[in-house]
Scaffold this active site. Sequence first.
Site, PDB file in Angstrom:
ATOM      1  N   HIS A 136      -5.786   7.995   0.513  1.00 46.37           N
ATOM      2  CA  HIS A 136      -6.064   9.440   0.506  1.00 46.37           C
ATOM      3  C   HIS A 136      -7.463   9.795   1.012  1.00 46.37           C
ATOM      4  O   HIS A 136      -7.792  10.979   1.089  1.00 46.37           O
ATOM      5  CB  HIS A 136      -5.911  10.005  -0.910  1.00 46.37           C
TER       6      HIS A 136
HETATM    7 ZN   LIG Z   1      -0.061   6.728  -5.470  1.00 47.57          ZN
END
Ligand SMILES: [Zn+2]
Length: 385
Positions: A136
Amino acid sequence: MHPCRTALIYSPLFGNFNFGVDHPFKLQRNRMASDLMDAYGLLALPNMQVRDCLPATDEQLLSFHTPEYIARLKEFSSSEEPRADFRFGLGDADCPVFEGLYDYAALGAGATLEAVRLVEEEGFDVAFNMNGGWHHAHRARASGFSYLNDAVVAINWLVARGRRVLYLDLDAHHGDGVQEAYYGTDQVLTISIHESGIYFYPGTGFEDETGEGNGSGYSVNVPLLAHTDDAMYMKAFDEVAYPLIAAFNPDIIITQIGADTFRTDPLTNLEITTYSYSWMLAKIKRLKIPWVALGGGGYDLMNTARAWTLAWAIMNNVKLNPRLPAAFIDKIEPLGYRNRVLLDAMHWADEDERELALTAVEKSIARIKTTIFPGILGSHGDTSH
Ligand SMILES: [Zn+2]
């Protein structure tokens, strides 16, 4: 035929860091995974090596991240005061700022770079970095427990060497940071199978995110609804990911094998077990493509330990007793863990909850076969692999 050579990347320095007691990410889970591997004799296999690593250098990190972001991370990392800068995603509940944060994140990226280098330069068949998979992290923003995107930094190194790379993300969350990095190139095919962003972090990863420009058709997403079980997950892998991997036939495959898809994970709503997880990894292994595996999510610590032990066994062509070793059970029982088996039986969601999830996955598969398959299978091969 040469015997399979494998490397497990491990730095004792990983033990020095802590996200804080209330944070769901626990470094303890990697210790538990190593303990379980050890109990099965998987840390002393004849063709494996444990390799230490160095932190990624600024130059390596700057192949993706911005100088301003790196500077901020370093500044906060060396401060004893809690700091926050929300422009860079730093200092919220998900991405806390702690002393040594930069060293921790750079070490994770260095571990993934080393895994990739061992496969690329030293001829290892497989390398596994449990402390990687920070999918992320964005160019200039921390997100979802991820500060530096180790996969992107390592893939950039490979791409600079002219390699074609396939990135397969099996974490319960969409691999948004990695997809973003390669959205405009056909050199890297990204495939992410995850819980749908309709109601779930990070809110992206829909079928219509297929890439742009030269990368058009090289970004693949299979969003899954809550209650997706082993059978549906295997279907998604088998009908989408597997034929695309075989057709694209990359020089190297990077898999993020987060273990937060499991039915008992506290943060997610899928109903996967180690049954479909290990089935998938075994299929990847049989393709004999040079392979780097990265950790990722996994907030039920015992599941993560079981999943990554199974993964490491598959990477080494070792069959394990599906019942956990007695010595390991003795160790975990006082801690409140009641697990007895390594390999779960195949799990089916309740009939009245399956329907929606099944319809959704069938729709996604059909859609991807229309939008993605003609390009990849047309230019790289056919489905008969
Ligand atoms: Zn995850």
